[in-house]
Enzyme design. Sequence first.
Site, PDB file in Angstrom:
ATOM      1  N   CYS A 191      -4.891   2.650  -3.550  1.00  0.00           N
ATOM      2  CA  CYS A 191      -3.657   3.134  -2.905  1.00  0.00           C
ATOM      3  C   CYS A 191      -2.482   2.198  -3.168  1.00  0.00           C
ATOM      4  O   CYS A 191      -1.653   1.966  -2.294  1.00  0.00           O
ATOM      5  CB  CYS A 191      -3.835   3.334  -1.407  1.00  0.00           C
ATOM      6  SG  CYS A 191      -5.060   4.561  -1.006  1.00  0.00           S
ATOM      7  N   GLN A 245      -4.566  -5.251   7.047  1.00  0.00           N
ATOM      8  CA  GLN A 245      -5.542  -6.185   6.476  1.00  0.00           C
ATOM      9  C   GLN A 245      -5.477  -7.573   7.119  1.00  0.00           C
ATOM     10  O   GLN A 245      -6.179  -8.478   6.678  1.00  0.00           O
ATOM     11  CB  GLN A 245      -5.321  -6.327   4.954  1.00  0.00           C
ATOM     12  CG  GLN A 245      -5.412  -5.033   4.177  1.00  0.00           C
ATOM     13  CD  GLN A 245      -6.823  -4.453   4.134  1.00  0.00           C
ATOM     14  OE1 GLN A 245      -7.806  -5.119   4.490  1.00  0.00           O
ATOM     15  NE2 GLN A 245      -6.928  -3.213   3.713  1.00  0.00           N
ATOM     16  N   LYS A 248     -10.473  -0.650  10.712  1.00  0.00           N
ATOM     17  CA  LYS A 248     -10.675  -1.798   9.834  1.00  0.00           C
ATOM     18  C   LYS A 248     -11.050  -3.047  10.624  1.00  0.00           C
ATOM     19  O   LYS A 248     -11.265  -4.113  10.061  1.00  0.00           O
ATOM     20  CB  LYS A 248      -9.413  -2.066   9.011  1.00  0.00           C
ATOM     21  CG  LYS A 248      -9.127  -0.981   7.964  1.00  0.00           C
ATOM     22  CD  LYS A 248      -8.078  -1.450   6.994  1.00  0.00           C
ATOM     23  CE  LYS A 248      -7.307  -0.328   6.335  1.00  0.00           C
ATOM     24  NZ  LYS A 248      -8.043   0.371   5.294  1.00  0.00           N
ATOM     25  N   HIS A 285       0.876  -1.173   0.000  1.00  0.00           N
ATOM     26  CA  HIS A 285       0.000   0.000   0.000  1.00  0.00           C
ATOM     27  C   HIS A 285       0.918   1.229   0.000  1.00  0.00           C
ATOM     28  O   HIS A 285       2.031   1.165   0.519  1.00  0.00           O
ATOM     29  CB  HIS A 285      -0.823  -0.059   1.299  1.00  0.00           C
ATOM     30  CG  HIS A 285      -1.903   0.959   1.438  1.00  0.00           C
ATOM     31  ND1 HIS A 285      -1.652   2.260   1.794  1.00  0.00           N
ATOM     32  CD2 HIS A 285      -3.258   0.855   1.317  1.00  0.00           C
ATOM     33  CE1 HIS A 285      -2.806   2.917   1.873  1.00  0.00           C
ATOM     34  NE2 HIS A 285      -3.789   2.084   1.587  1.00  0.00           N
ATOM     35  N   ASP A 341       3.056  -4.281   7.832  1.00  0.00           N
ATOM     36  CA  ASP A 341       1.782  -3.589   7.723  1.00  0.00           C
ATOM     37  C   ASP A 341       0.688  -4.625   7.972  1.00  0.00           C
ATOM     38  O   ASP A 341       0.452  -5.494   7.135  1.00  0.00           O
ATOM     39  CB  ASP A 341       1.688  -2.974   6.313  1.00  0.00           C
ATOM     40  CG  ASP A 341       0.303  -2.447   5.979  1.00  0.00           C
ATOM     41  OD1 ASP A 341      -0.623  -2.605   6.804  1.00  0.00           O
ATOM     42  OD2 ASP A 341       0.144  -1.881   4.892  1.00  0.00           O
TER      43      ASP A 341
END
Lengths: 149, 408
Positions: B363, B201, B224, B121, B198
Amino acid sequence: MSFNNLDTLYRQVIMDHYKNPRNRGTIEDEGSITVEMNNPTCGDRIDLQMKVEDGIVQDAKFEGEGCSISMASASMMTQTVTGKPVEDALKMSEIFSEMMLGKDIDEKEFNLDDMGDVQALQGVAKFPARIKCATLAWKAMEKGVDEEQ
Amino acid sequence: MNMAEVRKQFPILEQEVNGHPLVYLDSAATSQKPQVVIDAINDYYERNNSNVHRGVHTLGSRATEDYEGARDKVREFINASSIKEVVFVRGTTTAINLVASSYGRQNLSEGDEIVLTKMEHHSNIIPWQQVAKETGAKLKYLPLYEDGTISLDDVREAVTDRTKIVAVTHVSNVLGTINPIKEMAKIAHEHGAVIAVDGAQSVPHMKVDVQDLDVDFYAFSGHKMIGPTGIGVLYGKQSLLENMEPVEFGGEMIDFVHLYESTWKELPWKFEGGTPIIAGAVGLAAAIDFLNDVGLDEIEKHEHDVVQYAMEKMNEIDGMTIYGPDAQERAGLVTFNLAGVHPHDLATALDSLGIAVRAGHHCAQPLMRELEVAATARASFYLYNDKKDVDHLVEGLKKAKEYFGDVF
């Protein structure tokens, strides 16, 4: 499920410009201006070329990729501004922005018929997420004129 | 709570959009919130709101307990060894920027390398580009394969003694690829590098154990994972965080302030300058309770079933291209293109049927270039989605294809 309300956005004339874009290509003339513009939130991109002589837009052509609205708008815009004085083209861009905001255009001040097929994009005002698709080509034209001057 | 009960806890899903029941398939962008999360935030403002760590008064103590209680809840949720390793930040982006600006600036110099994947991302690319520019370090990208995966052999080859940081997403927000973080951490450590992950997700959708993965930094966002916007977490190993300089200075993060110099509070507070995101932390704690109640394994299994079903049904549509790995090996999202319909037009058409999907570059512009597309559409699933949502999507896709086929 039906798409009745979509017809206000995807008018026949818009889809025609998407499918058969007018002025798609490049100007093989050295004196032309090239502007690249993109919509960073969605990835639409337009390369606009214009030839301006004696304050008149002599020719306008575009390449690019994007949704039906952005590409149809570029096709309609180039068609409409070609042959017009630069100040008329800029005035149209202003009117177009107002149209996208859903404002009523005072027809005594400005004859919408001068905009030709562009009028078909009026329905975009009802789809706020798509307004930037429609204005991309016009912003590129403004930037091109700005660079020329 | 069984999965059928889960959906009822999300009041926003009970509405109609454009005359159709809402089918929300954009949870990878942000998730919806259950009533208990909304109530927890309200309750905090109605009864306990106060500033933390300073007031002697009762409300101050309650707010501090709520805020620090939330931190401990996060610690347990990701199995960090101490609350010192849990820094509250605004979100994943802020967390990665913190690592890049603090750890990156302190530890990178000319000729050093940062290894990344091409599926990152923007928020896990640009902070590294910036710190590389300042320090003279270089970015090095791992090859991406046709099926949307990377290979550990390539990682072994790319990571050398020059590598100082491996920056990688746990789950791709576009491809749904689940990267082999544990193995990558091991390779990074063999070369004395750190791994910064990261987790935006992954944390919402699967059990993440930072000690088991042996990651050095791990970032994720509350919004999220059915929590509120504006709160996120940076996990960092204590030994690393101890030696890092804060990036924001001011109230709350100081020990002693003198006219010409100051000292910092201990971990984790030295990284939390200014009044912290108290209500956000309270909301996040309620979100974690809810997720634990349903069970992360249960959620992962449910999403897996839904995404498998979605890929099966979507692949039956002519002109469908789905990007990324097979259903067996992916997280709960599907990024796709339908021949003849631009993704924006598709998203508008689906929206007119009450179906919310994302369209654009997600993104991840470098990844879009790699896939040789300008834009794609994405349907992402979460614990409140079911196979009926998939049926609506598939029906909508067929209608859209018909509609745009007709107008052409």
